[in-house]
Design an enzyme around this catalytic site. Structure first.
Site, PDB file in Angstrom:
ATOM      1  N   TYR A  27      28.903  18.890  45.144  1.00 39.04           N
ATOM      2  CA  TYR A  27      28.459  18.690  43.752  1.00 39.04           C
ATOM      3  C   TYR A  27      29.263  17.638  43.000  1.00 39.04           C
ATOM      4  O   TYR A  27      29.073  17.490  41.797  1.00 39.04           O
ATOM      5  CB  TYR A  27      28.618  19.981  42.933  1.00 39.04           C
ATOM      6  CG  TYR A  27      28.262  21.274  43.613  1.00 39.04           C
ATOM      7  CD1 TYR A  27      26.960  21.548  43.993  1.00 39.04           C
ATOM      8  CD2 TYR A  27      29.235  22.248  43.833  1.00 39.04           C
ATOM      9  CE1 TYR A  27      26.640  22.772  44.590  1.00 39.04           C
ATOM     10  CE2 TYR A  27      28.921  23.465  44.416  1.00 39.04           C
ATOM     11  CZ  TYR A  27      27.623  23.710  44.799  1.00 39.04           C
ATOM     12  OH  TYR A  27      27.311  24.916  45.384  1.00 39.04           O
TER      13      TYR A  27
ATOM     14  N   CYS B 241      36.877  15.589  59.967  1.00 38.09           N
ATOM     15  CA  CYS B 241      36.435  14.335  60.551  1.00 38.09           C
ATOM     16  C   CYS B 241      35.215  13.841  59.804  1.00 38.09           C
ATOM     17  O   CYS B 241      34.106  13.843  60.354  1.00 38.09           O
ATOM     18  CB  CYS B 241      36.105  14.595  62.001  1.00 38.09           C
ATOM     19  SG  CYS B 241      36.827  13.379  63.039  1.00 38.09           S
TER      20      CYS B 241
HETATM   21  N1  LLP Z   1      23.533  36.026  38.876  1.00 35.88           N
HETATM   22  C1  LLP Z   1      22.727  35.342  39.697  1.00 35.88           C
HETATM   23  C2  LLP Z   1      21.387  35.847  39.955  1.00 35.88           C
HETATM   24  C3  LLP Z   1      23.166  34.162  40.297  1.00 35.88           C
HETATM   25  O1  LLP Z   1      22.342  33.497  41.094  1.00 35.88           O
HETATM   26  C4  LLP Z   1      24.489  33.699  40.054  1.00 35.88           C
HETATM   27  C5  LLP Z   1      24.979  32.483  40.682  1.00 35.88           C
HETATM   28  C6  LLP Z   1      25.301  34.465  39.202  1.00 35.88           C
HETATM   29  C7  LLP Z   1      24.791  35.615  38.625  1.00 35.88           C
HETATM   30  C8  LLP Z   1      26.706  34.084  38.891  1.00 35.88           C
HETATM   31  O2  LLP Z   1      26.813  32.865  38.237  1.00 35.88           O
HETATM   32  P1  LLP Z   1      28.242  32.378  37.688  1.00 35.88           P
HETATM   33  O3  LLP Z   1      28.634  33.311  36.574  1.00 35.88           O
HETATM   34  O4  LLP Z   1      29.200  32.446  38.808  1.00 35.88           O
HETATM   35  O5  LLP Z   1      27.997  30.995  37.222  1.00 35.88           O
HETATM   36  N2  LLP Z   1      28.012  27.455  44.476  1.00 35.88           N
HETATM   37  C9  LLP Z   1      27.823  26.963  43.131  1.00 35.88           C
HETATM   38  C10 LLP Z   1      27.397  28.040  42.176  1.00 35.88           C
HETATM   39  C11 LLP Z   1      26.128  28.745  42.621  1.00 35.88           C
HETATM   40  C12 LLP Z   1      25.758  29.867  41.697  1.00 35.88           C
HETATM   41  C13 LLP Z   1      24.711  30.710  42.311  1.00 35.88           C
HETATM   42  N3  LLP Z   1      24.311  31.816  41.528  1.00 35.88           N
HETATM   43  C14 LLP Z   1      29.107  26.298  42.670  1.00 35.88           C
HETATM   44  O6  LLP Z   1      30.063  26.251  43.448  1.00 35.88           O
HETATM   45  O7  LLP Z   1      29.180  25.787  41.563  1.00 35.88           O
END
Ligand code: LLP
Length: 432
Positions: A335, A362
């Site tokens: 990202y 790598c």
């Molecule tokens: N609820 C649902 C249905 C979700 O899909 C997510 C995150 C959350 C709660 C929690 O969201 P948060 O509070 O952590 O923003 N890998 C990405 C983030 C993907 C988020 C996916 N869903 C990153 O590293 O930024």
């Protein structure tokens, strides 16, 4: 001075996390190393909980989104704090079950849950299976019937809100793989079908508009849209939706220029919207669920690395190579996410350079960041990357067959391993 409130410089000029010298942690446990401050995690949870108490009369439940950082000890902490969990796969659910968490307080997500996952969720008694699509509803009705268990569900709705965040982490808009669309009538048809199901009880509705969102307005908009839909269901189907899950997505500070809104303000504003919309539509105020992940875990974490090579390319850039990289933190590669970095053993010094921190994979794209302000770093120094508590360990991989780092929790001046460092034998354990 640093992005996370638990970081400081100690008398040796070293970076301290929760009062503990990070250079000593690196010596004791080796690098790369994930370090998480348990007090900060608990404090973040308590802030969410008390904001629901203060602004919504306690009529809500915090469900930590375990995808941000999941291991048994983290689940135990959530259990100990009395909150629920958002799980998104059989693996996260299994971890939480093994940690002794209460499945009634869980939300089970996923846009393509397998029959095995649905069966396991039913057997565990998951309190909220968040149904994403009609074929899932049909399969769940059937599996629940076979098991003679009533499935307690919510529907995931796309409220049609465009949150201003990275495209990969946006989820509320119509072009999304997650949930039922409101605009097309798909969501309303699904509700009608659920109401007529024998083995399914529709407890509530869910929406999640994205992640790392700084504005409150899209959250307020989403709540309004969802309550409008709850009112429509009441008026046209005479069915009362008792629970509303507003998801997670609250932004955190990765860089000093980031200025996230405190959770308390979010809860205050969204509670006002919920209350006023309920009054306007003449409906009962629903029980609220929220699913913060990043905002609970990210600020509590740092990753410690040892510097290997320093490579200066005149007029181009300086590479500082570390003993980890995209295997333990793929977020820059995915990202272009930015982080604050500190030379932990020189934390009291000025940041005099702008460098590229490179991992050891790598792959040229294996970077932790570019143009990162940093103290002069040389071979043997320890680098701390801040606010890595969410979506780092949980998104880590064994690319290049590099073992995953250990996770250490710190609390009240003490440290302990909560996830062991992978060994070389772990790397080949499934090889025949
Ligand atoms: N609820 C649902 C249905 C979700 O899909 C997510 C995150 C959350 C709660 C929690 O969201 P948060 O509070 O952590 O923003 N890998 C990405 C983030 C993907 C988020 C996916 N869903 C990153 O590293 O930024």
């Amino acid at each position: 001075m640093f992005v996370s409130e638990n970081l400081s410089v100690n008398e040796k000029g070293h970076l301290a996390a929760g009062g503990i010298d990070t250079v000593s942690l690196a010596e004791q446990y080796g690098t790369p190393l994930y370090v998480m401050d348990e007090n900060l995690i608990r404090n973040n949870v308590r802030r969410f909980k008390s904001s629901i108490d203060k602004y919504y009369g306690g009529q809500g439940l915090v469900c930590y989104a375990s995808k941000a950082f999941c291991c048994k000890e983290m689940c135990r902490i959530m259990k100990d704090e009395g909150i629920g969990l958002d799980v998104v796969s059989i693996g996260e659910l299994y971890t939480a079950v093994k940690a002794g968490c209460d499945c009634e307080k869980m939300c089970f997500h996923g846009n393509n849950k397998t029959d095995e996952e649905l069966s396991y969720a039913l057997e565990c008694g998951v309190g909220h299976i968040i149904v994403d699509n009609i074929s899932e509803l049909i399969r769940l009705e059937e599996i629940a019937g076979e098991k003679n268990i009533t499935a307690k569900i919510m529907f995931r709705i796309k409220p049609g809100i465009d949150a201003h965040t990275h495209d990969f982490v946006k989820t509320g808009q119509i072009d999304s793989k997650f949930g039922f669309a409101l605009e097309t009538g798909e969501a309303f048809e699904a509700v009608k079908q659920a109401v007529s199901c024998k083995n399914v009880i529709l407890r509530g509705l869910h929406c999640h508009i994205g992640s790392q969102i700084f504005d409150i307005a899209p959250f307020e908009e989403a709540a309004k849209v969802m309550l409008g839909f709850i009112a429509k269901i009441k008026n046209e189907l005479d069915y009362e939706i008792k629970e509303l899950n507003l998801g997670g997505g609250f932004g955190i500070k990765y860089l000093n220029e980031h200025d996230p809104v405190p959770f308390e303000t979010y809860m205050e504003k969204v509670s006002q919207v919920v209350k006023s919309s309920c009054a306007e539509y003449g409906i009962t105020q629903p029980f609220i669920l929220i699913e913060p992940g990043r905002s609970i875990a990210a600020p509590a974490g740092i990753t410690l690395y040892k510097v290997g090579a320093r490579k200066e390319i005149p007029n181009i850039r300086t590479y500082i190579s570390i003993d980890g990289g995209m295997g333990d933190n793929p977020r820059y590669a995915l990202y272009k996410s930015e982080y604050e970095a500190v030379v932990a053993d020189k934390a009291g010094e000025e940041r005099t350079e702008k460098v590229t921190i490179a991992g050891k994979c790598c792959e040229s794209g294996d970077l932790i960041g570019e143009n990162m302000p940093l103290q002069h770093a040389e071979s043997g120094d320890i680098i701390a990357v801040c606010a890595t508590g969410a979506y780092n360990y949980s998104m880590s991989s064994n690319y290049n067959r590099i073992p995953k780092p250990a996770v250490v929790f710190i609390k009240d001046g003490q440290s302990r391993v909560v996830v062991k460092r992978e060994t070389l034998d772990d790397i080949i354990r499934n090889d025949i």
